[in-house]
Design a protein around this motif. Structure first.
Motif: not given
Length: 499
Positions: A238-243, A253-256, A432-438
């Motif tokens: 369950e702890s690892l499922d958070v990720i 996608f944003t989390l990873m 930069i990827i996060l700023k555009i697609f996050g």
């Protein structure tokens, strides 16, 4: 009931004061023990301070052996802690946070006592230092205290004040290091290793006393099922499922990507601390212990000031996102690494510290960004996983960069810093990827939307049930023809009158 305190910031400050005071002292104790194993004290003093090239080969030999022992100590300190932190994070959701703050403090107290003995019996083998290191790792070390304190703040703060509390809590890491580094180098030169490690032990005892007055933030919750074990594979899963679990929109996608940024920033933070001390002890710098302390104090002091400036100016006033702050931290790490690699004089090193103005909120912004894209029920698990990742990455970074420094020492002591500067391209690109697609919205917004939809669905089901109770079988979604309904009512009333 007595005095009840709800502020955990002094605990993290005190713990980090001890941790940052211990780290350079431990490395310098290994360095001096190994030198005195091969040479006498007078010759070692010349190796420490002389700028003559004739001592360079001896210095390289001692530094390589020191680097090897630092690797051993880092492995012993971090591998058991990685397992302990995951377990403590799970257990804290059942038994509360306080107990799992006390454990790493007790572990570090045992390490401090071990270091006092190794300092007093100065000619004892360096291998004896592994005993206290392994014991403190079993108690969770710094990762466990981070997980417990951040979970505590999440428990006692509401959504409106949580970000401020977490930024203040994160700043205690830098503030504690500033105080320790200012006092540590001076105290080492004046009084020696025993005095420094005794100060650490006294500070840890003070933290344990403070914890007795700290109010528990999490109500103890045990399962009614007696067969359920305190720890099982499902709990860890369950702890690892958070990720790893699937999420709607672009939250996964944003989390990873954010987790990758967090991992790299931790790697840079540990690498700088691992390599800088050996680099400054080497020619042509030959820093004295007090000079190393002043450098580390300045480094973390600038981070602390920068964290406040970024928080109150860029984030609060100009509304910078977490992604923008991570981008800033990446650029600053690159500039700092290059300036350190090129430094060959005292003032070069101290000027390079100015790059750290943008480093203080890099990891905290990554933490904050991650906490915004998981549910409220996943916060505790998230922080335990992040702390465990921190332990593993600290091991990889400290061991890897120390080994790289050792292997490239004959080429140039600056190689590790040049490599570090090159690696900053990854968090820079990710931000930069996060700023555009996050993901731009918070998970709690999605939760509120889902709750509204669920409430609407429940209300509709209630209406259907009520309609069926009154004998109405028509589809409730079908619009009602008021004119036909009125005519039917009149006809019914007419028939009743005729009868």
């Amino acid at each position: 009931m007595g005095l009840q305190i709800k502020y955990v910031e002094p605990i993290l400050f005190g713990y980090m004061f001890c941790a940052f005071l211990n780290m350079p002292m431990e490395q310098q104790l290994v360095y001096q023990k190994l030198c005195n194993k091969h040479f006498n004290g007078t010759f070692c003093e010349k190796i420490y301070t002389s700028h003559q090239k004739q001592y360079g080969d001896f210095q390289n030999m001692i530094q390589k052996e020191t680097a090897q022992w630092i690797i051993y100590l880092n492995v012993a300190k971090t591998i058991p802690a990685a397992v302990s932190t995951i377990l403590f994070g799970i257990w804290s959701d059942r038994f509360g946070r306080k107990f799992f703050m006390i454990l790493p403090i007790i572990g570090d107290l045992i390490l401090a006592i071990s270091s006092i003995l190794n300092s007093y019996f100065f000619h004892a083998p360096v291998s004896y230092m592994l005993i206290g290191t392994i014991i403190t790792a079993m108690f969770g070390n710094f990762a466990a205290i981070l997980s417990a304190t951040f979970s505590y703040v999440a428990d006692v703060s509401d959504k409106s004040s949580r970000t401020k509390r977490m930024v203040i809590l994160e700043s205690m890491v830098y503030f504690g290091s500033v105080v320790s580094n200012i006092s540590g180098g001076w105290l080492l030169q004046k009084s020696g290793f025993v005095a420094v490690f005794s100060l650490i032990a006294a500070a840890l005892v003070a933290q344990i006393i403070y914890l007795f007055f700290l109010k528990e933030s999490y109500k103890r919750r045990l399962s009614k099922d007696k067969k359920e074990k305190t720890l099982n594979c499902n709990a860890i899963k369950e702890s690892l499922d958070v990720i790893f679990k699937r999420r709607k929109e672009r939250f996964r996608f944003t989390l990873m990507i954010l987790l990758s940024c967090f991992t790299l920033l931790i790697l840079f933070f540990v690498a700088v601390n691992s390599v800088s001390i050996l680099f400054m002890l080497h020619q042509p710098l030959n820093f004295a212990p007090s000079a190393i302390g002043y450098f580390l104090a300045g480094l973390n002091g600038v981070k602390f000031i920068g964290a406040l400036l970024v928080n109150f100016i860029l984030i609060h006033r100009y509304k910078w996102t977490d992604y923008s702050v991570i981008l800033l931290a990446s650029v600053m790490y690159c500039g700092f690494a290059l300036s350190m690699g090129l430094a060959n004089k005292y003032w070069h090193v101290y000027v390079g510290i100015l790059w750290c103005l943008g480093l203080g909120t890099g990891t905290s912004s990554a933490r904050a960004g991650l906490s915004k894209i998981v549910t409220a029920k996943e916060q505790g698990k998230l922080f335990s996983v992040l702390s465990s990742i921190e332990v593993v990455i600290s091991l990889i970074s400290s061991t890897g960069f120390t080994a790289i420094y050792k292997s490239t020492l004959d080429l140039t002591p600056s190689f590790s810093f040049y490599l570090l500067a090159g690696l900053t391209v990854f968090p820079f690109t990710f931000s930069i990827i996060l700023k555009i697609f996050g993901q731009k919205s918070f998970y709690e917004v999605l939760e509120d939307k889902e709750e509204d939809e669920e409430t609407e669905k429940e209300e509709k089901q209630t209406d259907v049930a009520n309609a069926e109770n009154y004998g109405i079988s028509e589809d409730l979604n079908k619009p009602i023809n008021c004119i036909n309904l009125l005519e039917e009512t009149k006809q019914t009333n007419g028939e009743s009158n005729e009868n």
